[in-house]
Design an enzyme around this catalytic site. Structure first.
Site, PDB file in Angstrom:
ATOM      1  N   HIS A 213      -2.832   6.293   4.406  1.00 45.78           N
ATOM      2  CA  HIS A 213      -1.430   6.513   4.746  1.00 45.78           C
ATOM      3  C   HIS A 213      -1.020   7.892   4.233  1.00 45.78           C
ATOM      4  CE1 HIS A 213      -1.314   2.386   5.773  1.00 45.78           C
ATOM      5  NE2 HIS A 213      -0.756   1.873   4.692  1.00 45.78           N
TER       6      HIS A 213
ATOM      7  N   LYS B 293      10.032  -3.504   1.623  1.00 45.53           N
ATOM      8  CA  LYS B 293       9.044  -3.639   0.534  1.00 45.53           C
ATOM      9  C   LYS B 293       8.996  -2.336  -0.255  1.00 45.53           C
ATOM     10  CE  LYS B 293       6.014  -5.403   3.589  1.00 45.53           C
ATOM     11  NZ  LYS B 293       4.727  -5.704   4.218  1.00 45.53           N
TER      12      LYS B 293
ATOM     13  N   CYS C 137       0.805  -1.239   0.000  1.00 44.91           N
ATOM     14  CA  CYS C 137       0.000   0.000   0.000  1.00 44.91           C
ATOM     15  C   CYS C 137       0.832   1.281   0.000  1.00 44.91           C
ATOM     16  CB  CYS C 137      -0.949  -0.010   1.206  1.00 44.91           C
ATOM     17  SG  CYS C 137      -0.244  -0.683   2.726  1.00 44.91           S
TER      18      CYS C 137
ATOM     19  N   ASN D 185      -5.382   3.732   2.074  1.00 44.89           N
ATOM     20  CA  ASN D 185      -4.542   2.535   1.980  1.00 44.89           C
ATOM     21  C   ASN D 185      -5.328   1.286   1.591  1.00 44.89           C
ATOM     22  OD1 ASN D 185      -5.606   2.999   4.726  1.00 44.89           O
ATOM     23  ND2 ASN D 185      -4.635   1.050   5.208  1.00 44.89           N
TER      24      ASN D 185
ATOM     25  N   SER E  21      -5.403   0.276   9.717  1.00 43.92           N
ATOM     26  CA  SER E  21      -6.202  -0.686   8.942  1.00 43.92           C
ATOM     27  C   SER E  21      -5.351  -1.535   8.001  1.00 43.92           C
ATOM     28  CB  SER E  21      -7.302   0.031   8.148  1.00 43.92           C
ATOM     29  OG  SER E  21      -6.733   1.028   7.326  1.00 43.92           O
ATOM     30  N   GLY E  22      -4.130  -1.076   7.700  1.00 36.12           N
ATOM     31  CA  GLY E  22      -3.203  -1.888   6.906  1.00 36.12           C
ATOM     32  C   GLY E  22      -2.918  -3.217   7.577  1.00 36.12           C
TER      33      GLY E  22
ATOM     34  N   GLN F 216       1.468   5.845   8.782  1.00 35.14           N
ATOM     35  CA  GLN F 216       0.549   4.840   8.264  1.00 35.14           C
ATOM     36  C   GLN F 216      -0.613   4.510   9.199  1.00 35.14           C
ATOM     37  OE1 GLN F 216       4.192   2.469   6.110  1.00 35.14           O
ATOM     38  NE2 GLN F 216       2.262   1.353   6.204  1.00 35.14           N
TER      39      GLN F 216
HETATM   40  P1  NAP Z   1      -7.852  -9.150   7.787  1.00 40.64           P
HETATM   41  O1  NAP Z   1      -8.790  -8.006   7.987  1.00 40.64           O
HETATM   42  O2  NAP Z   1      -7.209  -9.768   8.981  1.00 40.64           O
HETATM   43  O3  NAP Z   1      -8.619 -10.289   6.944  1.00 40.64           O
HETATM   44  C1  NAP Z   1      -8.050 -11.521   6.672  1.00 40.64           C
HETATM   45  C2  NAP Z   1      -8.923 -12.277   5.681  1.00 40.64           C
HETATM   46  O4  NAP Z   1      -8.276 -13.506   5.336  1.00 40.64           O
HETATM   47  C3  NAP Z   1     -10.283 -12.648   6.211  1.00 40.64           C
HETATM   48  O5  NAP Z   1     -11.226 -12.617   5.182  1.00 40.64           O
HETATM   49  C4  NAP Z   1     -10.062 -14.073   6.675  1.00 40.64           C
HETATM   50  O6  NAP Z   1     -11.255 -14.852   6.724  1.00 40.64           O
HETATM   51  C5  NAP Z   1      -9.166 -14.580   5.576  1.00 40.64           C
HETATM   52  N1  NAP Z   1      -8.440 -15.775   5.969  1.00 40.64           N
HETATM   53  C6  NAP Z   1      -7.682 -15.955   7.070  1.00 40.64           C
HETATM   54  N2  NAP Z   1      -7.207 -17.209   7.111  1.00 40.64           N
HETATM   55  C7  NAP Z   1      -7.686 -17.848   6.022  1.00 40.64           C
HETATM   56  C8  NAP Z   1      -7.585 -19.173   5.507  1.00 40.64           C
HETATM   57  N3  NAP Z   1      -6.873 -20.100   6.136  1.00 40.64           N
HETATM   58  N4  NAP Z   1      -8.209 -19.466   4.335  1.00 40.64           N
HETATM   59  C9  NAP Z   1      -8.933 -18.535   3.695  1.00 40.64           C
HETATM   60  N5  NAP Z   1      -9.076 -17.272   4.133  1.00 40.64           N
HETATM   61  C10 NAP Z   1      -8.464 -16.926   5.278  1.00 40.64           C
HETATM   62  O7  NAP Z   1      -6.663  -8.751   6.848  1.00 40.64           O
HETATM   63  P2  NAP Z   1      -6.570  -7.658   5.686  1.00 40.64           P
HETATM   64  O8  NAP Z   1      -6.096  -6.386   6.243  1.00 40.64           O
HETATM   65  O9  NAP Z   1      -7.789  -7.659   4.868  1.00 40.64           O
HETATM   66  O10 NAP Z   1      -5.346  -8.231   4.869  1.00 40.64           O
HETATM   67  C11 NAP Z   1      -5.351  -9.476   4.243  1.00 40.64           C
HETATM   68  C12 NAP Z   1      -4.012  -9.651   3.551  1.00 40.64           C
HETATM   69  O11 NAP Z   1      -3.922  -8.698   2.503  1.00 40.64           O
HETATM   70  C13 NAP Z   1      -2.797  -9.353   4.433  1.00 40.64           C
HETATM   71  O12 NAP Z   1      -2.329 -10.494   5.042  1.00 40.64           O
HETATM   72  C14 NAP Z   1      -1.787  -8.779   3.494  1.00 40.64           C
HETATM   73  O13 NAP Z   1      -1.013  -9.820   2.962  1.00 40.64           O
HETATM   74  C15 NAP Z   1      -2.629  -8.193   2.395  1.00 40.64           C
HETATM   75  N6  NAP Z   1      -2.669  -6.727   2.486  1.00 40.64           N
HETATM   76  C16 NAP Z   1      -2.115  -6.045   1.485  1.00 40.64           C
HETATM   77  C17 NAP Z   1      -2.115  -4.693   1.500  1.00 40.64           C
HETATM   78  C18 NAP Z   1      -1.414  -3.946   0.470  1.00 40.64           C
HETATM   79  O14 NAP Z   1      -0.540  -3.241   0.825  1.00 40.64           O
HETATM   80  N7  NAP Z   1      -1.733  -4.047  -0.785  1.00 40.64           N
HETATM   81  C19 NAP Z   1      -2.722  -3.993   2.532  1.00 40.64           C
HETATM   82  C20 NAP Z   1      -3.306  -4.712   3.556  1.00 40.64           C
HETATM   83  C21 NAP Z   1      -3.278  -6.090   3.506  1.00 40.64           C
HETATM   84  P3  NAP Z   1     -12.044 -15.161   8.116  1.00 40.64           P
HETATM   85  O15 NAP Z   1     -13.130 -14.135   8.198  1.00 40.64           O
HETATM   86  O16 NAP Z   1     -12.616 -16.539   7.897  1.00 40.64           O
HETATM   87  O17 NAP Z   1     -11.077 -15.095   9.223  1.00 40.64           O
HETATM   88  N1  12T Z   2       2.168  -5.765   7.417  1.00 38.53           N
HETATM   89  O1  12T Z   2       0.839  -5.931   1.799  1.00 38.53           O
HETATM   90  O2  12T Z   2       0.866  -3.971   8.644  1.00 38.53           O
HETATM   91  O3  12T Z   2       2.751  -6.512   2.566  1.00 38.53           O
HETATM   92  O4  12T Z   2       0.141  -2.264   7.528  1.00 38.53           O
HETATM   93  C1  12T Z   2       0.576  -4.252   3.986  1.00 38.53           C
HETATM   94  C2  12T Z   2       0.341  -3.609   5.182  1.00 38.53           C
HETATM   95  C3  12T Z   2       1.869  -5.890   5.086  1.00 38.53           C
HETATM   96  C4  12T Z   2       1.652  -5.993   2.702  1.00 38.53           C
HETATM   97  C5  12T Z   2       0.602  -3.401   7.598  1.00 38.53           C
HETATM   98  C6  12T Z   2       1.632  -5.257   6.288  1.00 38.53           C
HETATM   99  C7  12T Z   2       1.344  -5.364   3.962  1.00 38.53           C
HETATM  100  C8  12T Z   2       0.859  -4.108   6.316  1.00 38.53           C
END
Ligand code: NAP
Ligand code: 12T
Length: 348
Positions: free
Chosen positions: A252, A223, A132, A326, A162-163, A159
């Site tokens: 962010h 990253k 992000c 973000n 919510s990330g 930042q």
């Molecule tokens: P979050 O709010 O904690 O949500 C996690 C999601 O993953 C929930 O839908 C959860 O489902 C699901 N999940 C967990 N374990 C699973 C499994 N074993 N099989 C299938 N689904 C599963 O996290 P988030 O902030 O949305 O972030 C999710 C991921 O996106 C992060 O780990 C990160 O790698 C990535 N991310 C990327 C960016 C970016 O910079 N582009 C930003 C933020 C996050 P349940 O409801 O069943 O628990």
């Molecule tokens: N740990 O997409 O904590 O690699 O804000 C994004 C956001 C990983 C990622 C965070 C993180 C990622 C966070």
């Protein structure tokens, strides 16, 4: 693809902070969906979610979930992407992955459409969505690089929680309430879930996002450094980053210092290059106290830039303030935008 130019779409991690924004963004963009599949872990399976006035039931993500799927957006953590993205590709789906699992893989395009849309064409089934903080920075750097060349980048981030997912949002809310009620703040998630020490984020600033690396930088900082070079096709570009978490729910902010190549460039010229760039909104008028803030950027898809100043000592140096949601440009919107470009260019 179905006959009507509609696509079967799956979201892995549909209940998460990013996944919920993916659903909203697909709806806002009126994405051409034939069938929609919402996937999560077994914990959320069976829950109901509404999309365009229709109710969908969450299913547990399994290899067979991807049978018949054309496009899958993954946002459930790196280990899930490692396990299931190859299964989706094997079944003919194109994966747009939001985790860090494949970003630095040479076979995988790492894409911010305003910067390197053309890289999408060479995908082998997986396209990675950058971090992000990196996305919003490169969106602002690219027009500067195009017009004036880039010699160096130094960034400090401010930042949002919510990330780190919905549990980090909950932690900020609970700590804030406890602090205002005169109670002790419980810290169990931030800076990094599962790391040895936890510190309160409410009324605080934490100079650690993601885990520490051996070189003393955090993984979030690395990253930003490595992904910026890859997306901008600038392996030699010097980039330094310091990533800090603040008690902000959404968006962010970044203080970015750039050294450009073209001598004699004015602030006005830099503003001109930015205001005509796609996806960028210039908000920069000190005489009216106009500049971007996280609260104003939240819920919007653009990258906002302001506070553009010339460095007082280095003729090639400029300072900028870059703010974006973000979860939208930093995650869900950039992913959906990649999917839109994939379709528009017939690369699927
Ligand atoms: P979050 O709010 O904690 O949500 C996690 C999601 O993953 C929930 O839908 C959860 O489902 C699901 N999940 C967990 N374990 C699973 C499994 N074993 N099989 C299938 N689904 C599963 O996290 P988030 O902030 O949305 O972030 C999710 C991921 O996106 C992060 O780990 C990160 O790698 C990535 N991310 C990327 C960016 C970016 O910079 N582009 C930003 C933020 C996050 P349940 O409801 O069943 O628990
Ligand atoms: N740990 O997409 O904590 O690699 O804000 C994004 C956001 C990983 C990622 C965070 C993180 C990622 C966070």
């Amino acid at each position: 693809m179905s006959e009507t130019n509609q696509f079967n779409v799956a979201i892995v991690g549909a209940t998460g902070a990013v996944g919920q924004k993916m659903i909203e963004t697909l709806e806002d963009r009126n994405f051409p969906i034939n069938e929609l599949k919402l996937l999560s872990s077994s914990r959320s399976a069976g829950k109901k979610v509404t999309y365009k006035n229709k109710t969908y039931t969450l299913e547990e993500a399994k290899p067979e979930s991807f049978d018949g799927v054309d496009i899958t957006l993954f946002s459930a953590g790196g280990s899930i992407s490692k396990q299931l993205a190859p299964e989706a590709v094997k079944r003919g789906a194109v994966v747009i992955d939001n985790t860090s699992a494949y970003r630095m893989d040479e076979q995988v395009p790492l894409v911010v459409p305003e910067v390197n849309e053309a890289a999408i064409e060479h995908h082998n089934g997986i396209i990675a969505n950058p971090n992000c903080s990196t996305i919003q920075m490169v969106a602002a750097l690219e027009p500067i690089k195009q017009a004036f060349g880039l010699k160096r980048v130094i960034v400090s981030t401010y930042q949002a929680v919510s990330g780190a997912g919905t549990i980090a949002n909950d932690e900020l809310r609970e700590q804030s309430q406890a602090f205002l009620d005169g109670e002790d703040m419980k810290a169990e998630i931030l800076p990094v879930k599962g790391d040895e020490h936890h510190y309160p984020i409410a009324f605080n600033a934490l100079p650690q996002i993601d885990v520490f690396q051996e070189n003393g930088y955090t993984f979030e900082e690395m990253k930003m450094i490595n992904e910026t070079k890859k997306i901008m096709s600038a392996p030699e570009l010097p980039v330094a980053a310091t990533c800090v978490r603040l008690p902000i729910f959404t968006s962010h902010a970044e203080s970015v210092y750039v050294e450009i190549e073209k001598d004699g460039t004015s602030v006005e010229e830099l503003k001109q290059a930015l205001s005509s760039a796609p996806g960028i909104v210039l908000e920069d008028d000190p005489s009216n106290q106009a500049y971007p803030t996280p609260l104003n950027a939240a819920g919007k898809r653009d990258v906002f830039v302001g506070r553009i100043r010339k460095d007082l000592d280095d003729n090639l140096g400029f300072h900028l303030w870059v703010v974006s949601d973000n979860l939208l440009k930093g995650a869900a919107w950039n992913s959906v935008q990649i999917a839109e470009r994939l379709i528009a260019n017939k690369w699927i």
